[in-house]
Design a protein around this motif. Structure first.
Motif, PDB file in Angstrom:
ATOM      1  N   ALA A 175       0.832  -1.205   0.000  1.00 14.62           N
ATOM      2  CA  ALA A 175       0.000   0.000   0.000  1.00 14.62           C
ATOM      3  C   ALA A 175       0.872   1.263   0.000  1.00 14.62           C
ATOM      4  O   ALA A 175       0.583   2.226  -0.711  1.00 14.62           O
ATOM      5  CB  ALA A 175      -0.934  -0.005   1.207  1.00 14.62           C
ATOM      6  N   VAL A 176       1.946   1.242   0.770  1.00 18.16           N
ATOM      7  CA  VAL A 176       2.844   2.405   0.826  1.00 18.16           C
ATOM      8  C   VAL A 176       3.562   2.579  -0.508  1.00 18.16           C
ATOM      9  O   VAL A 176       3.720   3.708  -0.994  1.00 18.16           O
ATOM     10  CB  VAL A 176       3.835   2.281   2.003  1.00 18.16           C
ATOM     11  CG1 VAL A 176       4.931   3.330   1.923  1.00 18.16           C
ATOM     12  CG2 VAL A 176       3.086   2.396   3.334  1.00 18.16           C
ATOM     13  N   ARG A 177       3.969   1.484  -1.155  1.00 19.88           N
ATOM     14  CA  ARG A 177       4.596   1.582  -2.478  1.00 19.88           C
ATOM     15  C   ARG A 177       3.629   2.179  -3.496  1.00 19.88           C
ATOM     16  O   ARG A 177       4.010   3.004  -4.322  1.00 19.88           O
ATOM     17  CB  ARG A 177       5.094   0.217  -2.943  1.00 19.88           C
ATOM     18  CG  ARG A 177       6.423  -0.190  -2.319  1.00 19.88           C
ATOM     19  CD  ARG A 177       7.046  -1.387  -3.025  1.00 19.88           C
ATOM     20  NE  ARG A 177       6.228  -2.585  -2.928  1.00 19.88           N
ATOM     21  CZ  ARG A 177       6.254  -3.462  -1.925  1.00 19.88           C
ATOM     22  NH1 ARG A 177       7.092  -3.274  -0.927  1.00 19.88           N
ATOM     23  NH2 ARG A 177       5.472  -4.519  -1.931  1.00 19.88           N
ATOM     24  N   ALA A 178       2.366   1.788  -3.431  1.00 18.54           N
ATOM     25  CA  ALA A 178       1.355   2.344  -4.341  1.00 18.54           C
ATOM     26  C   ALA A 178       1.165   3.839  -4.077  1.00 18.54           C
ATOM     27  O   ALA A 178       1.060   4.631  -5.017  1.00 18.54           O
ATOM     28  CB  ALA A 178       0.033   1.596  -4.183  1.00 18.54           C
ATOM     29  N   LEU A 179       1.163   4.229  -2.808  1.00 15.09           N
ATOM     30  CA  LEU A 179       1.049   5.644  -2.448  1.00 15.09           C
ATOM     31  C   LEU A 179       2.253   6.425  -2.965  1.00 15.09           C
ATOM     32  O   LEU A 179       2.106   7.507  -3.530  1.00 15.09           O
ATOM     33  CB  LEU A 179       0.904   5.802  -0.934  1.00 15.09           C
ATOM     34  CG  LEU A 179       0.795   7.232  -0.406  1.00 15.09           C
ATOM     35  CD1 LEU A 179      -0.437   7.928  -0.967  1.00 15.09           C
ATOM     36  CD2 LEU A 179       0.777   7.217   1.116  1.00 15.09           C
ATOM     37  N   GLU A 180       3.457   5.865  -2.786  1.00 17.42           N
ATOM     38  CA  GLU A 180       4.672   6.520  -3.292  1.00 17.42           C
ATOM     39  C   GLU A 180       4.601   6.721  -4.799  1.00 17.42           C
ATOM     40  O   GLU A 180       4.988   7.763  -5.322  1.00 17.42           O
ATOM     41  CB  GLU A 180       5.918   5.701  -2.944  1.00 17.42           C
ATOM     42  CG  GLU A 180       6.307   5.762  -1.496  1.00 17.42           C
ATOM     43  CD  GLU A 180       7.462   4.819  -1.159  1.00 17.42           C
ATOM     44  OE1 GLU A 180       7.784   3.916  -1.969  1.00 17.42           O
ATOM     45  OE2 GLU A 180       8.042   4.994  -0.081  1.00 17.42           O
ATOM     46  N   ALA A 181       4.089   5.726  -5.511  1.00 17.63           N
ATOM     47  CA  ALA A 181       3.961   5.829  -6.969  1.00 17.63           C
ATOM     48  C   ALA A 181       3.008   6.960  -7.345  1.00 17.63           C
ATOM     49  O   ALA A 181       3.279   7.723  -8.283  1.00 17.63           O
ATOM     50  CB  ALA A 181       3.485   4.497  -7.555  1.00 17.63           C
ATOM     51  N   GLU A 182       1.907   7.083  -6.624  1.00  9.91           N
ATOM     52  CA  GLU A 182       0.958   8.168  -6.910  1.00  9.91           C
ATOM     53  C   GLU A 182       1.558   9.527  -6.586  1.00  9.91           C
ATOM     54  O   GLU A 182       1.354  10.496  -7.324  1.00  9.91           O
ATOM     55  CB  GLU A 182      -0.357   7.956  -6.151  1.00  9.91           C
ATOM     56  CG  GLU A 182      -1.158   6.768  -6.647  1.00  9.91           C
ATOM     57  CD  GLU A 182      -1.477   6.834  -8.136  1.00  9.91           C
ATOM     58  OE1 GLU A 182      -1.798   7.925  -8.655  1.00  9.91           O
ATOM     59  OE2 GLU A 182      -1.403   5.776  -8.796  1.00  9.91           O
ATOM     60  N   PHE A 183       2.316   9.617  -5.489  1.00  7.83           N
ATOM     61  CA  PHE A 183       2.998  10.873  -5.176  1.00  7.83           C
ATOM     62  C   PHE A 183       4.009  11.221  -6.265  1.00  7.83           C
ATOM     63  O   PHE A 183       4.151  12.377  -6.651  1.00  7.83           O
ATOM     64  CB  PHE A 183       3.713  10.811  -3.817  1.00  7.83           C
ATOM     65  CG  PHE A 183       2.834  11.180  -2.655  1.00  7.83           C
ATOM     66  CD1 PHE A 183       2.115  12.367  -2.641  1.00  7.83           C
ATOM     67  CD2 PHE A 183       2.733  10.336  -1.570  1.00  7.83           C
ATOM     68  CE1 PHE A 183       1.307  12.714  -1.573  1.00  7.83           C
ATOM     69  CE2 PHE A 183       1.925  10.672  -0.483  1.00  7.83           C
ATOM     70  CZ  PHE A 183       1.214  11.858  -0.484  1.00  7.83           C
ATOM     71  N   SER A 184       4.706  10.221  -6.770  1.00  6.74           N
ATOM     72  CA  SER A 184       5.669  10.440  -7.846  1.00  6.74           C
ATOM     73  C   SER A 184       4.984  11.020  -9.076  1.00  6.74           C
ATOM     74  O   SER A 184       5.482  11.960  -9.704  1.00  6.74           O
ATOM     75  CB  SER A 184       6.368   9.122  -8.189  1.00  6.74           C
ATOM     76  OG  SER A 184       7.288   9.324  -9.236  1.00  6.74           O
TER      77      SER A 184
END
Length: 162
Positions: A17-26
């Protein structure tokens, strides 16, 4: 994977979930960089995004010293001074004597700077409002609350009284 299994809070599920959030922030950061670059070029062809950030920070502060500007932006004072000179040469900002300290100057936008900034921002004006037009006020409020919690380093829903 069934929906019930997706909601199980395991270290692996949390990491995913955190990796998916990081991708969206990117993706969001890339979008903002593009907007900043386009706005910088509309203010003055060839203006670098970093100079645009300094320019818009001066606009937000209304009147600010180079020292305060460099502290606020976490930048080297020499680099800020060079960029300020560039913005001055373009006629976008001006220096006036600081009445509180005769050794320093206050920076502010010129009428030309104000006009160019307004023109540069015009294409994005209302974009967020239009993007969120179909969102409920609850969803907008939740996003605001969650972003504030993330930026503040607090758990969503917690208060100072907790």
């Amino acid at each position: 994977m069934p929906d019930a299994e997706k909601d199980i809070d395991t270290p692996e599920a949390r990491a995913e979930a955190v990796r998916a959030l990081e991708a969206e922030f990117s993706e969001l950061i890339t979008h903002f960089r593009r907007v900043i670059t386009e706005n910088a070029h509309r203010v003055s062809p060839g203006l670098l995004p970093g100079a645009y950030k300094i320019f818009t920070t001066i606009a937000r502060c209304e009147r600010v010293t180079v020292s305060t500007l460099s502290e606020r932006m976490l930048m080297d004072k020499g680099q800020v001074s060079r960029t300020v000179r560039e913005l001055e040469e373009l006629g976008l900002i001006e220096r006036t004597a600081d009445p509180a300290d005769g050794r320093s100057s206050l920076l502010e936008l010129t009428p030309l700077g104000t006009e160019r900034l307004s023109a540069a921002r015009l294409p994005q004006e209302g974009l967020l409002l239009r993007t969120l037009e179909q969102w409920s006020l609850t969803d907008i409020g939740n996003l605001t609350r969650l972003l504030h919690a993330l930026a503040s380093g607090v758990t969503p829903g917690s208060t100072a009284a907790d």
